[in-house]
Design a protein around this motif. Structure first.
Motif, PDB file in Angstrom:
ATOM      1  N   MET A 204       0.807  -1.213   0.000  1.00  0.00           N
ATOM      2  CA  MET A 204       0.000   0.000   0.000  1.00  0.00           C
ATOM      3  C   MET A 204       0.850   1.278   0.000  1.00  0.00           C
ATOM      4  O   MET A 204       0.344   2.371  -0.230  1.00  0.00           O
ATOM      5  N   ASP A 205       2.148   1.145   0.228  1.00  0.00           N
ATOM      6  CA  ASP A 205       3.032   2.306   0.256  1.00  0.00           C
ATOM      7  C   ASP A 205       3.410   2.732  -1.163  1.00  0.00           C
ATOM      8  O   ASP A 205       3.263   1.971  -2.126  1.00  0.00           O
ATOM      9  N   HIS A 206       3.914   3.943  -1.271  1.00  0.00           N
ATOM     10  CA  HIS A 206       4.379   4.451  -2.558  1.00  0.00           C
ATOM     11  C   HIS A 206       5.903   4.322  -2.612  1.00  0.00           C
ATOM     12  O   HIS A 206       6.601   4.704  -1.674  1.00  0.00           O
ATOM     13  N   PHE A 207       6.399   3.768  -3.722  1.00  0.00           N
ATOM     14  CA  PHE A 207       7.823   3.502  -3.856  1.00  0.00           C
ATOM     15  C   PHE A 207       8.421   4.304  -5.006  1.00  0.00           C
ATOM     16  O   PHE A 207       7.747   4.584  -6.000  1.00  0.00           O
ATOM     17  N   ASN A 208       9.682   4.643  -4.842  1.00  0.00           N
ATOM     18  CA  ASN A 208      10.433   5.364  -5.859  1.00  0.00           C
ATOM     19  C   ASN A 208      11.701   4.572  -6.153  1.00  0.00           C
ATOM     20  O   ASN A 208      12.451   4.226  -5.226  1.00  0.00           O
ATOM     21  N   LEU A 209      11.953   4.275  -7.409  1.00  0.00           N
ATOM     22  CA  LEU A 209      13.102   3.450  -7.766  1.00  0.00           C
ATOM     23  C   LEU A 209      14.424   4.069  -7.337  1.00  0.00           C
ATOM     24  O   LEU A 209      15.344   3.361  -6.904  1.00  0.00           O
ATOM     25  N   ASP A 210      14.534   5.381  -7.451  1.00  0.00           N
ATOM     26  CA  ASP A 210      15.778   6.056  -7.039  1.00  0.00           C
ATOM     27  C   ASP A 210      16.007   5.885  -5.537  1.00  0.00           C
ATOM     28  O   ASP A 210      17.140   5.626  -5.097  1.00  0.00           O
ATOM     29  N   GLU A 211      14.929   6.008  -4.759  1.00  0.00           N
ATOM     30  CA  GLU A 211      15.066   5.835  -3.308  1.00  0.00           C
ATOM     31  C   GLU A 211      15.389   4.385  -2.957  1.00  0.00           C
ATOM     32  O   GLU A 211      16.201   4.129  -2.064  1.00  0.00           O
ATOM     33  N   LEU A 212      14.771   3.434  -3.659  1.00  0.00           N
ATOM     34  CA  LEU A 212      15.067   2.022  -3.419  1.00  0.00           C
ATOM     35  C   LEU A 212      16.515   1.706  -3.790  1.00  0.00           C
ATOM     36  O   LEU A 212      17.192   0.932  -3.101  1.00  0.00           O
ATOM     37  N   ALA A 213      16.988   2.318  -4.861  1.00  0.00           N
ATOM     38  CA  ALA A 213      18.373   2.103  -5.274  1.00  0.00           C
ATOM     39  C   ALA A 213      19.335   2.596  -4.193  1.00  0.00           C
ATOM     40  O   ALA A 213      20.335   1.937  -3.889  1.00  0.00           O
ATOM     41  N   ASP A 214      19.026   3.739  -3.586  1.00  0.00           N
ATOM     42  CA  ASP A 214      19.869   4.260  -2.495  1.00  0.00           C
ATOM     43  C   ASP A 214      19.801   3.338  -1.280  1.00  0.00           C
ATOM     44  O   ASP A 214      20.826   3.082  -0.621  1.00  0.00           O
ATOM     45  N   THR A 215      18.615   2.819  -0.982  1.00  0.00           N
ATOM     46  CA  THR A 215      18.455   1.951   0.189  1.00  0.00           C
ATOM     47  C   THR A 215      19.272   0.674   0.060  1.00  0.00           C
ATOM     48  O   THR A 215      19.920   0.236   1.023  1.00  0.00           O
ATOM     49  N   TYR A 216      19.254   0.083  -1.126  1.00  0.00           N
ATOM     50  CA  TYR A 216      19.913  -1.213  -1.321  1.00  0.00           C
ATOM     51  C   TYR A 216      21.295  -1.094  -1.971  1.00  0.00           C
ATOM     52  O   TYR A 216      21.932  -2.102  -2.280  1.00  0.00           O
ATOM     53  N   HIS A 217      21.738   0.160  -2.196  1.00  0.00           N
ATOM     54  CA  HIS A 217      23.086   0.422  -2.705  1.00  0.00           C
ATOM     55  C   HIS A 217      23.346  -0.249  -4.051  1.00  0.00           C
ATOM     56  O   HIS A 217      24.408  -0.828  -4.296  1.00  0.00           O
ATOM     57  N   VAL A 218      22.343  -0.181  -4.912  1.00  0.00           N
ATOM     58  CA  VAL A 218      22.480  -0.647  -6.287  1.00  0.00           C
ATOM     59  C   VAL A 218      21.824   0.386  -7.190  1.00  0.00           C
ATOM     60  O   VAL A 218      21.080   1.254  -6.714  1.00  0.00           O
ATOM     61  N   SER A 219      22.081   0.316  -8.481  1.00  0.00           N
ATOM     62  CA  SER A 219      21.434   1.247  -9.404  1.00  0.00           C
ATOM     63  C   SER A 219      19.997   0.805  -9.669  1.00  0.00           C
ATOM     64  O   SER A 219      19.661  -0.379  -9.540  1.00  0.00           O
ATOM     65  N   LYS A 220      19.166   1.766 -10.054  1.00  0.00           N
ATOM     66  CA  LYS A 220      17.780   1.413 -10.349  1.00  0.00           C
ATOM     67  C   LYS A 220      17.696   0.508 -11.577  1.00  0.00           C
ATOM     68  O   LYS A 220      16.779  -0.309 -11.702  1.00  0.00           O
ATOM     69  N   TYR A 221      18.676   0.618 -12.470  1.00  0.00           N
ATOM     70  CA  TYR A 221      18.689  -0.224 -13.654  1.00  0.00           C
ATOM     71  C   TYR A 221      19.004  -1.678 -13.271  1.00  0.00           C
ATOM     72  O   TYR A 221      18.472  -2.613 -13.875  1.00  0.00           O
ATOM     73  N   LYS A 222      19.830  -1.847 -12.257  1.00  0.00           N
ATOM     74  CA  LYS A 222      20.121  -3.202 -11.774  1.00  0.00           C
ATOM     75  C   LYS A 222      18.887  -3.805 -11.103  1.00  0.00           C
ATOM     76  O   LYS A 222      18.611  -5.009 -11.251  1.00  0.00           O
ATOM     77  N   ILE A 223      18.149  -2.976 -10.370  1.00  0.00           N
ATOM     78  CA  ILE A 223      16.919  -3.472  -9.743  1.00  0.00           C
ATOM     79  C   ILE A 223      15.963  -3.991 -10.804  1.00  0.00           C
ATOM     80  O   ILE A 223      15.410  -5.092 -10.694  1.00  0.00           O
TER      81      ILE A 223
END
Length: 302
Positions: A204-223
């Motif tokens: 139910m939360d809103h997600f942002n790929l850039d923020e997820l990339a920072d959280t997991y220390h990978v690029s959004k393209y890798k995600i």
């Protein structure tokens, strides 16, 4: 000795086409129950929208092979996409549900069975919670399933032994298919497992790929690349399907207004929710609800 499934006890929800397809029960000897593999049910299912099949726990195993179209299995809080030429094997002692997925038609073959050595095969197959695998074009599994589905149990003198052999052959094909599939797949990265669990529990939360990339220390393209490689879909589509899965459960089981359901699963715009729902199921949320609650009062929110 009659060996039957008490459908009224284990089937919590099913379309009329399922009951129409159930073959008659058959006899299983005490000897077969103690020493052989035997099946309770084997059939080919032609599923058309609307299709929702929900089972309570019962003591048996299910093997399901998708021929064409797409289906979806919900089992132990996980959802699996059942695509053509894939097979799944589950222990029915846990509840499960079957639905259409991105398709108005789904053809599958299935067998519900028990037996002396089936538990040992299953223990080997489901290591690491493995229940779904692709089937090679040269696999004999579809052919074995056809033999079981079309088997005339009243004709052969040694019918129970033949059935037991066919089921053992089927399980052997499953083990071989799993080993071929597993040898081609490396373990899912830890961060991806964590991200998948985040989507499953906080859909139910809103997600942002850039923020997820920072959280997991990978690029959004890798995600995006890893999600597609290991989960066979994009992150956004996985999240959408999770939200729609929860929404359908609420539509079936509650009288909560559609706009509240949309907001609950994280889609604030009702028109966007309705369009997504119709694109994935072929009908609007209200039409979907009326299939399960034809006499319910509906809210004027579409």
């Amino acid at each position: 000795m009659s060996n039957t499934i008490n459908y009224e006890t284990i089937i919590l929800s099913a379309p009329p086409q399922f009951y129409q397809s159930i073959p008659n029960s058959f006899n299983v000897s005490s000897f077969a129950k103690q020493h052989l593999n035997y099946f309770l049910l084997a059939d080919t299912m032609q599923a058309h929208f609307p299709f929702h099949l929900k089972f309570a726990p019962f003591d048996a195993y299910l093997v399901l092979y998708t021929v064409e179209g797409k289906g979806k299995l919900t089992y132990k809080d996980q959802t699996y996409q059942l695509q053509p030429h894939t097979v799944m094997w589950i222990d029915c002692n846990a509840p499960f549900e079957l639905d259409l997925f991105e398709s108005s038609h789904w053809q599958f073959k299935y067998i519900i069975f028990k037996g002396a050595n089936s538990a040992a095969y299953y223990t080997h197959f489901q290591q690491d919670e493995y229940i779904l695998c692709p089937i090679s074009p040269i696999s004999h599994l579809p052919e074995i399933l056809n033999h079981l589905i079309n088997f005339n149990k009243d004709t052969p003198k040694l019918a129970e032994f033949i059935i037991s052999k066919l089921i053992t052959d089927l399980l052997t094909e499953l083990i071989l298919s799993k080993e071929i599939d597993s040898s081609q797949i490396v373990a899912m990265p830890k961060y991806l497992s964590e991200l998948k669990n985040l989507f499953d529990t906080h859909y139910m939360d809103h997600f942002n790929l850039d923020e997820l990339a920072d959280t997991y220390h990978v690029s959004k393209y890798k995600i995006i690349r890893d999600f597609t490689t290991y989960l066979h879909t994009s992150p956004i589509n996985y999240l959408i399907q999770k939200r729609l899965q929860v929404a359908k459960e609420l539509l079936r089981n509650t009288q909560q207004p559609v706009y509240e359901i949309a907001a609950f699963v994280g889609i604030d715009n009702l028109n966007h929710f309705t369009n997504l729902f119709k694109k994935n199921t072929g009908v609007t949320p209200i039409t979907y609800r009326k299939k399960y609650h034809p006499d319910s009062l509906e809210f004027l929110d579409e």
